[in-house]
Write a protein that holds these residues in place. Structure first.
Motif, PDB file in Angstrom:
ATOM      1  N   TYR A 185     -19.508  86.005  49.433  1.00 20.27           N
ATOM      2  CA  TYR A 185     -19.772  86.741  48.134  1.00 20.27           C
ATOM      3  C   TYR A 185     -18.652  87.085  47.188  1.00 20.27           C
ATOM      4  N   ILE A 186     -18.980  86.853  45.915  1.00 16.12           N
ATOM      5  CA  ILE A 186     -18.007  87.175  44.957  1.00 16.12           C
ATOM      6  C   ILE A 186     -18.268  88.542  44.576  1.00 16.12           C
ATOM      7  N   LEU A 187     -17.432  89.559  44.902  1.00 15.63           N
ATOM      8  CA  LEU A 187     -17.522  90.934  44.778  1.00 15.63           C
ATOM      9  C   LEU A 187     -16.852  91.450  43.481  1.00 15.63           C
ATOM     10  N   ASP A 188     -15.949  90.823  43.081  1.00 15.05           N
ATOM     11  CA  ASP A 188     -15.093  91.125  41.648  1.00 15.05           C
ATOM     12  C   ASP A 188     -14.585  90.052  41.367  1.00 15.05           C
ATOM     13  N   LEU A 189     -14.298  89.940  40.119  1.00 14.38           N
ATOM     14  CA  LEU A 189     -13.783  88.632  39.431  1.00 14.38           C
ATOM     15  C   LEU A 189     -13.255  88.799  37.974  1.00 14.38           C
ATOM     16  N   LEU A 190     -11.933  88.198  37.891  1.00 12.83           N
ATOM     17  CA  LEU A 190     -11.231  88.447  36.727  1.00 12.83           C
ATOM     18  C   LEU A 190     -10.597  86.905  36.538  1.00 12.83           C
ATOM     19  N   GLY A 225     -25.623  76.424  49.146  1.00 11.22           N
ATOM     20  CA  GLY A 225     -25.893  77.717  48.967  1.00 11.22           C
ATOM     21  C   GLY A 225     -25.372  78.859  49.538  1.00 11.22           C
ATOM     22  N   ARG A 226     -24.120  78.456  50.138  1.00  8.02           N
ATOM     23  CA  ARG A 226     -23.351  79.620  50.852  1.00  8.02           C
ATOM     24  C   ARG A 226     -22.460  80.638  49.948  1.00  8.02           C
ATOM     25  N   TRP A 227     -22.333  80.397  48.660  1.00 13.27           N
ATOM     26  CA  TRP A 227     -21.784  81.210  47.705  1.00 13.27           C
ATOM     27  C   TRP A 227     -22.539  81.978  46.991  1.00 13.27           C
ATOM     28  N   HIS A 228     -22.240  83.449  46.782  1.00 14.42           N
ATOM     29  CA  HIS A 228     -23.297  84.405  45.923  1.00 14.42           C
ATOM     30  C   HIS A 228     -22.229  85.153  45.150  1.00 14.42           C
ATOM     31  N   TYR A 229     -22.784  85.701  44.201  1.00 15.67           N
ATOM     32  CA  TYR A 229     -22.072  86.742  43.365  1.00 15.67           C
ATOM     33  C   TYR A 229     -22.966  87.961  43.183  1.00 15.67           C
ATOM     34  N   LEU A 230     -22.086  89.088  42.914  1.00 16.44           N
ATOM     35  CA  LEU A 230     -22.896  90.518  42.651  1.00 16.44           C
ATOM     36  C   LEU A 230     -23.318  90.420  41.057  1.00 16.44           C
ATOM     37  N   ASP A 231     -24.583  90.834  40.803  1.00 13.71           N
ATOM     38  CA  ASP A 231     -24.980  90.869  39.470  1.00 13.71           C
ATOM     39  C   ASP A 231     -24.074  92.085  38.843  1.00 13.71           C
ATOM     40  N   SER A 232     -23.323  92.969  39.459  1.00 11.45           N
ATOM     41  CA  SER A 232     -22.651  93.973  38.616  1.00 11.45           C
ATOM     42  C   SER A 232     -21.004  93.258  38.056  1.00 11.45           C
TER      43      SER A 232
END
Length: 172
Positions: free
Chosen positions: A22-27, A110-117
């Motif tokens: 899960y990508i929780l935060d990204l910059l 489909g094993r990578w996901h990201y948060l809508d935030s």
């Protein structure tokens, strides 16, 4: 360009041998070294429990020293001795190879996901890197691919669990 990503990894592997990531935060952004160190420190502090901070070591860079000092000033202690800092090195692998061998199969399955935030602009930049790979910018993909270097010795089980553990990765 700097790439910083906080990734959560389910602490078990599915029948196909892969974890959900899960990508929780990204910059992904252009910035000078001082700004990058400030943003990395902010990202680390706002994301709760981080099991390990991974910082890419390129040449004689001292980025890890500055980030660890900034975290210490905020009461967060990260070091090699504590086991919660990992210096990430290419290890003779090209960036393209790290990305292809690390994240291409899990992405296709489909094993990578990201948060809508996560800001839409950041997700769009990351998706653009995927669409254009191997041409164009790929720093976000590269940072994300290092997760497999960090978790390679983590004792995952096959049993279903509920906790998602976090790792923060900084490349520049």
């Amino acid at each position: 360009e700097w790439a910083m990503v906080v990734l959560g990894v389910e602490p078990y592997r599915h029948a196909d041998g892969m974890n959900r990531i899960y990508i929780l935060d990204l910059l992904l952004d252009e910035m000078d070294l001082a700004k990058a160190q400030e943003r990395a420190t902010e990202m680390y502090c706002r994301n709760g429990r981080i099991l390990k901070l991974g910082i890419e070591k390129v040449g004689m860079s001292t980025t890890e020293i500055h980030i660890c000092s900034a975290l210490k000033a905020r009461g967060r202690y990260v070091s090699l001795d504590r086991g919660n800092l990992e210096i990430l090195k290419p290890g003779g692998r090209s960036k393209q190879y790290r990305i292809e061998s690390g994240i291409s199969l899990p992405l296709r399955n489909g094993r990578w996901h990201y948060l809508d935030s996560i800001p839409v602009s950041q997700i769009e930049s990351f998706m653009s890197e995927m669409d254009k790979f191997p041409a164009g910018k790929d720093n976000g993909l590269d940072a994300a691919s290092y997760i497999y270097d960090i978790i390679k010795t983590y004792p995952f089980t096959d049993a279903e669990g509920i906790e998602v553990n976090g790792w923060c990765i900084v490349t520049g």
